[in-house]
Design a protein around this motif. Structure first.
Motif, PDB file in Angstrom:
ATOM      1  N   UNK A   1     -12.852  -8.436  41.544  1.00 48.32           N
ATOM      2  CA  UNK A   1     -11.466  -8.214  41.965  1.00 48.32           C
ATOM      3  C   UNK A   1     -10.801  -7.177  41.068  1.00 48.32           C
ATOM      4  N   UNK A   2     -11.061  -7.280  39.760  1.00 53.81           N
ATOM      5  CA  UNK A   2     -10.516  -6.290  38.833  1.00 53.81           C
ATOM      6  C   UNK A   2     -11.021  -4.896  39.178  1.00 53.81           C
ATOM      7  N   UNK A   3     -12.321  -4.819  39.465  1.00 53.28           N
ATOM      8  CA  UNK A   3     -12.909  -3.524  39.814  1.00 53.28           C
ATOM      9  C   UNK A   3     -12.260  -2.978  41.078  1.00 53.28           C
TER      10      UNK A   3
ATOM     11  N   UNK B   1      -8.637  -6.481  33.500  1.00 53.29           N
ATOM     12  CA  UNK B   1      -9.205  -7.710  34.071  1.00 53.29           C
ATOM     13  C   UNK B   1     -10.733  -7.671  33.996  1.00 53.29           C
ATOM     14  N   UNK B   2     -11.288  -6.496  34.359  1.00 53.19           N
ATOM     15  CA  UNK B   2     -12.740  -6.345  34.356  1.00 53.19           C
ATOM     16  C   UNK B   2     -13.279  -6.509  32.944  1.00 53.19           C
TER      17      UNK B   2
ATOM     18  N   UNK C   1     -14.111 -12.524  39.693  1.00 54.14           N
ATOM     19  CA  UNK C   1     -12.871 -11.990  39.120  1.00 54.14           C
ATOM     20  C   UNK C   1     -13.098 -10.568  38.627  1.00 54.14           C
ATOM     21  N   UNK C   2     -14.245 -10.328  38.033  1.00 54.60           N
ATOM     22  CA  UNK C   2     -14.572  -8.975  37.604  1.00 54.60           C
ATOM     23  C   UNK C   2     -14.576  -8.036  38.820  1.00 54.60           C
TER      24      UNK C   2
ATOM     25  N   UNK D   1     -13.124 -10.050  31.554  1.00 52.93           N
ATOM     26  CA  UNK D   1     -14.137 -10.937  32.126  1.00 52.93           C
ATOM     27  C   UNK D   1     -15.510 -10.643  31.521  1.00 52.93           C
TER      28      UNK D   1
ATOM     29  N   UNK E   1      -6.302  -3.458  36.460  1.00 56.03           N
ATOM     30  CA  UNK E   1      -7.619  -3.761  37.029  1.00 56.03           C
ATOM     31  C   UNK E   1      -8.713  -3.607  35.988  1.00 56.03           C
ATOM     32  N   UNK E   2      -8.606  -2.535  35.233  1.00 59.22           N
ATOM     33  CA  UNK E   2      -9.606  -2.270  34.197  1.00 59.22           C
ATOM     34  C   UNK E   2      -9.603  -3.387  33.154  1.00 59.22           C
TER      35      UNK E   2
ATOM     36  N   UNK F   1      -9.695 -18.586  36.661  1.00 57.30           N
ATOM     37  CA  UNK F   1     -11.033 -18.243  36.176  1.00 57.30           C
ATOM     38  C   UNK F   1     -10.952 -17.521  34.831  1.00 57.30           C
TER      39      UNK F   1
ATOM     40  N   UNK G   1      -6.111 -17.215  41.568  1.00 59.69           N
ATOM     41  CA  UNK G   1      -7.543 -17.403  41.380  1.00 59.69           C
ATOM     42  C   UNK G   1      -7.977 -16.733  40.076  1.00 59.69           C
ATOM     43  N   UNK G   2      -7.489 -15.518  39.864  1.00 56.28           N
ATOM     44  CA  UNK G   2      -7.864 -14.795  38.652  1.00 56.28           C
ATOM     45  C   UNK G   2      -7.351 -15.517  37.406  1.00 56.28           C
TER      46      UNK G   2
END
Lengths: 301, 376, 317
Positions: free
Chosen positions: A108-110, C288-289, A105-106, C292, C285-286, C249, C245-246
């Motif tokens: 995908x975020x990246x 989400x990263x 998931x990380x 996580x 996106x940032x 998780x 999926x995201x």
């Protein structure tokens, strides 16, 4: 027959690019058991960086074609490799001891981040490489038209794969990478600096992806910020097809996927091309559950 | 941790509720455009043009004596996001909406605007069915697929081609156009020797070109978009294949020549509503000069220009109806706006909200990579 | 880790029930979107979170449900809500058929196969398979749902339909989690070999959970078709599967509360970031990263993961 051979060469040219990108997936997977979904975007960065360097530094004008190209390739490889290392540091290292899917998931975020960053920097429009950089000669072999560059692309990708294979098999670092891929804990006990191995993998894979991006940019002429998704997915498929974690597997998978697509488009249906490729993949996995060259290993999650 | 999460979720709710504060009184016109996603380049072109036109209109006194405020929402090129964008625009009190690009994306928003009685003027949505549902508040500055299909068949006939290959890209626009052209060509007695779709956004179409070449057509009609058209032309030249290509209006983009290269693009025909540079109306001329002054390029695509026309029509509708009432504006646009001087030729709407009259022209790319209007 | 107190849950439910009174239509519609994705993520959670089967093609089942409803409604004029069970059934059966030969594949191989199934379904929809799906246009003019003689039209009305279904789903899935079936799935996830060792028919359970998760996604598809009144292939792209999926998780695989929270974040944040215009997905996106990295186990990880297997039984209350 003539058309068949023409389609075969078409497929191999595309497959060569898939294979180069697939190598990055497969190396990272081999060591970290991580699907690096941002790898396709590193490929795109290679294409964009190549364009910027080419136009802003005018390398080929100043250094002549051959030397200019060599410098360009080295610069793109270096920059994308650094980007890969930063990505590993920021998005994956903190998650190394976590459940595997968290890192996915990380990733995908990246990927979303990298893609949109590119859009904001360069704008959403297609970027176009200057034409007339590459020689446009076309070889005519027994009535088959083979643009010289296509042949060179396939040769270059195969050459790079061989160099990589020899590097992994014969050098000390290569041995360390293989050891870490088999068992990180044991490798560490043997005195291998696993962090360095992982860094190495994240330098090599993106560098190859970056070259692939540059080649696509130079040959096809247009690049856009979403192309990493398409190529990345194809390359990931290729890596799985060949058996993920296995370097010759990525080469075979890439070339094979390119050929399947070309022949599927030629003899079945163009519109269903990707579906045909996926069907073949699923069939192969039903028969060989770990891909063509993948080894049967116990699943450890 | 639980608490922090809860606060986060609550803050999310509150923030979504934010932005209702009223500023000074303005006439709000919404722009729904794909600012992110695959069609982001179109959306950003739309935004640029509408921003320029709004600026100019405000310098001339805005609408009904109030300044115009353009509220832009991203539809992401995706129906679900578009329905949210539409809901958001309606709650922000817009009196008209310009956009959007993709047909199914527009479709997801049509009912929302119609129920809210907000006139919507789509700029890129050419699917026939959009105006067949009887929505009173729906208009479009883009011509319909059947109109273009007719023109494509006619052009192919006039150019004297007998064996045609049709290639689309499975998007609803390109498929619609391909189907229309296919039916009409067969009726004209032209032989359609090939009909299939490529996968958009790839780089390598040589497999498809090899197959097309095998079908041995006189001409290839490609109904998809410019990136693929450029790539096809470029790779066609690499194969030493000389058969001419004709494109639909989605290939009208300056980047086509950049992608293909001048040599490969030369001789490519395409259909399109006239570009502002080919109109000699003062509006079109002024617009071009101003656009080039502000953004230092020609308008990137005809669809962005059509969004500009959408904006101008909306302003004209409000001025003509002397009201921001959705019903009155819609009535005005349907019945009283006739031969309005648009940036893409004269604009009138019929009862369905479609543009009246012959909109299409035929263009050909010359050796310099310029788009030259053809007289056929 | 402590669970949410009953008070917190009551507060959450109450704010959802009264939300339409205080929010404008746009905000309610965002809540509806969140509800729909909660539903989908909960169904994916059975497969991915509870049983640990990597599935990144969930949009395929969602699509089949939505198209089944759309086809039945537009061709045979069957009221859309009546198609709910049939959509579930067809999506579930489809999942059983495609999962049968591949469900034994190892993690990442299963991942690419499910991606492949998702893409094959999407391509089939685009190419108007069997002349049923309308190609790239999709299917439009789906009639509005009627419930007890009342036509559901406004987002405010859909709000209750969707979140009512979410509530029912959560209730059923909690029961399922506590049942023999749920426990078997967890054993499967933790250690497949051991699970087989204690007499769990792993293939049966894997297939069953695939079918059940897909059936639920199919029913969510019906609600989607009813809400949008149009279904088209764009709505079921690979990207949708990735988002689901995201959510699973990020929420903490196997945790129902976590998934509800994650659905709020993954669907809500891009809306919240509309202020950033073109940069909204960049920020997303940032985030989400970072989320996580900060919470590698997910926001609210399921409790059983933190206990040794011997304690699993108690942990399931």
């Amino acid at each position: 027959m003539e058309e068949f051979i023409q389609q075969l060469t078409n497929g191999l040219a595309v497959g060569g690019i898939y294979a180069l990108i697939a190598l990055g997936y497969t190396m990272v997977y081999g060591v970290l058991k991580l699907i690096n979904f941002a790898h396709g975007d590193l490929f795109t960065y290679g294409a964009y960086l190549g364009l910027t360097l080419l136009t802003s530094l005018a390398l080929t004008d100043r250094l002549g074609f051959t030397l200019g190209m060599v410098v360009l390739v080295l610069m793109v490889m270096g920059l994308v490799a650094v980007l890969g290392a930063i990505l590993e540091r920021a998005a994956y290292r903190p998650l190394r001891e976590s459940p595997r899917l968290s890192a996915v998931v990380s990733a995908l975020g990246a990927s979303i981040f990298l893609q949109n960053a590119l859009m904001l920097i360069y704008g959403a429009r297609f970027q176009v490489y200057p034409d007339n950089i590459l020689p446009t000669a076309t070889l005519n072999i027994f009535g088959l038209y083979l643009p010289l560059m296509r042949v060179l692309i396939v040769l270059a990708s195969v050459l790079m794969m061989i160099v990589l294979y020899v590097f992994i098999q014969k050098t000390r670092i290569g041995t360390a990478i293989r050891a870490a891929a088999i068992d990180q804990g044991a490798a560490r006990l043997m005195g291998i600096d696993v962090n360095r191995v992982i860094l190495m993998v994240f330098l090599l894979g993106p560098a190859l992806g970056g070259i692939a991006g540059l080649m696509v940019g130079l040959y096809y002429g247009q690049v856009n910020f979403t192309m990493g998704w398409v190529y990345g997915m194809k390359a990931f498929t290729a890596a799985i097809l060949g058996g993920i974690g296995n370097i010759p597997g990525a080469m075979v998978g890439g070339l094979l996927l390119g050929v399947i697509e070309a022949l599927g488009a030629a003899y079945l249906s163009i519109a269903w091309k990707d579906a045909i490729a996926f069907c073949v993949l699923i069939l192969i996995l039903i028969i060989r559950p770990t891909g063509l060259l993948g080894e049967r290993v116990a699943d450890k999650i | 941790m639980k608490k922090r999460l809860l606060i986060l979720v609550a803050a999310l709710g509150l923030a979504l509720g934010g932005g209702v504060a009223q500023a000074a009184e303005t006439v709000k016109i919404g722009l729904m455009a794909p600012l992110t996603g695959s069609w982001a380049s179109e959306g950003q072109g739309m935004k640029n043009i509408v921003a320029l036109l709004a600026e100019q209109q405000n310098a001339k006194g805005g609408a009904l004596g109030k300044p115009i405020e353009v509220i832009t929402e991203d539809d992401g090129g995706d129906p679900r996001t578009a329905s949210l964008a539409a809901q958001r625009l309606t709650t922000k009190g817009v009196v008209a909406v310009v956009g959007t690009y993709g047909s199914s994306v527009t479709e997801a928003s049509q009912a929302i605007y119609d129920e809210a009685k907000i006139p919507q003027i789509a700029n890129g949505s050419t699917a026939i069915r959009l105006t067949e549902k009887g929505f009173k508040h729906f208009f479009r500055t883009a011509p319909r697929d059947d109109e273009q299909g007719r023109m494509a068949a006619q052009t192919i006939g006039k150019l004297g081609f007998k064996k045609v290959a049709i290639l689309h890209d499975s998007t609803s626009y390109a498929k619609g156009l391909a189907d229309e052209a296919n039916a009409l060509l067969k009726k004209q007695g032209v032989d359609v020797v090939f009909f299939d779709a490529l996968t958009p956004k790839e780089s390598d179409y040589t497999a498809i070109l090899t197959k097309l070449k095998g079908a041995n057509p006189d001409v290839v009609l490609f109904t998809g978009y410019y990136p693929e058209a450029g790539q096809l032309l470029r790779q066609k030249k690499g194969m030493n294949w000389k058969t001419p290509f004709i494109g639909g209006d989605a290939t009208n983009n300056a980047d086509l020549v950049k992608i293909a290269g001048k040599e490969a693009a030369e001789g490519f025909y395409f259909l399109s509503p006239p570009q502002p540079q080919d109109l000699d109306t003062p509006e079109a001329k002024a617009f071009l000069t101003d656009y080039q002054k502000k953004y230092n390029e020609l308008p990137p695509s005809i669809w962005a220009v059509l969004a500009g026309d959408g904006f101008r029509v909306a302003v004209a509708g409000i001025a003509g109806a002397k009201s921001t009432d959705g019903d009155k504006v819609a009535d005005y646009l349907h019945t009283r706006l006739k031969n309005y001087s648009g940036l893409s030729g004269p604009i009138s709407f019929d009862a369905k909200g479609d543009r009246e009259g012959d909109v299409y022209r035929v263009y050909k790319v010359d050796a310099e990579g310029k788009f030259v209007l053809q007289k056929l | 880790m402590k669970r949410f107190k009953p008070f917190t849950i009551a507060l959450f439910v109450a704010s959802l029930v009264f939300a339409p009174l205080f929010l404008n239509t746009y905000q309610v519609d965002v809540l509806n979107s969140i509800g729909l994705y909660t539903l989908l993520a909960l169904s994916l959670n059975l497969i991915l979170g509870e049983a640990g089967l990597f599935n990144m093609g969930h949009a395929a089942f969602y699509a089949i449900g939505a198209y089944t409803s759309a086809i039945l409604n537009t061709r045979y004029q069957i009221p859309i809500l009546w198609t709910l069970p049939l959509s579930g059934l067809i999506a579930g059966l489809f999942a059983l058929v495609v999962a049968r030969p591949v469900v034994h594949l190892r993690g990442d191989y299963l991942l690419i196969v499910t991606i492949g199934v998702g893409e094959i379904v999407r391509i089939a929809l685009v190419n108007d398979v069997f002349g049923l799906t309308g190609g790239a246009n999709g299917i439009f003019s789906i009639s509005r749902p009627k419930l007890l003689g009342f036509t559901i039209r406004q987002p405010q009305e859909f709000h209750y339909l969707i979140w009512g279904f979410v509530a029912l789903t959560i209730f059923l899935f909690i029961r399922l989690k506590q049942s023999r079936f749920g426990r078997a799935l967890n054993y499967l996830r933790e250690d497949e070999v051991a699970a087989e060792g204690i007499g769990i028919d792993t293939n049966y359970y894997k297939l069953a959970v695939f079918g059940l998760g897909a059936a639920w996604a199919g029913m969510a598809g019906t609600l989607f078709a009813a809400k949008m009144t149009i279904v088209s292939p764009e709505s079921f792209s690979f990207w949708e599967s990735v988002m689901l999926f995201m959510i699973v998780i990020l929420g903490g695989a196997g945790s129902i509360t976590g998934i509800v929270v994650a659905a709020f974040l993954v669907i809500g944040l891009p809306e919240l970031f509309r202020e950033f215009a073109g940069a909204r997905m960049l920020v997303f996106g940032l985030v989400m990263m970072v989320m996580m990295v900060v919470r590698p186990q997910g926001l609210l990880p399921a409790r059983s993961q933190q206990l040794s297997p011997t304690l699993l039984k108690e942990s399931n209350r």
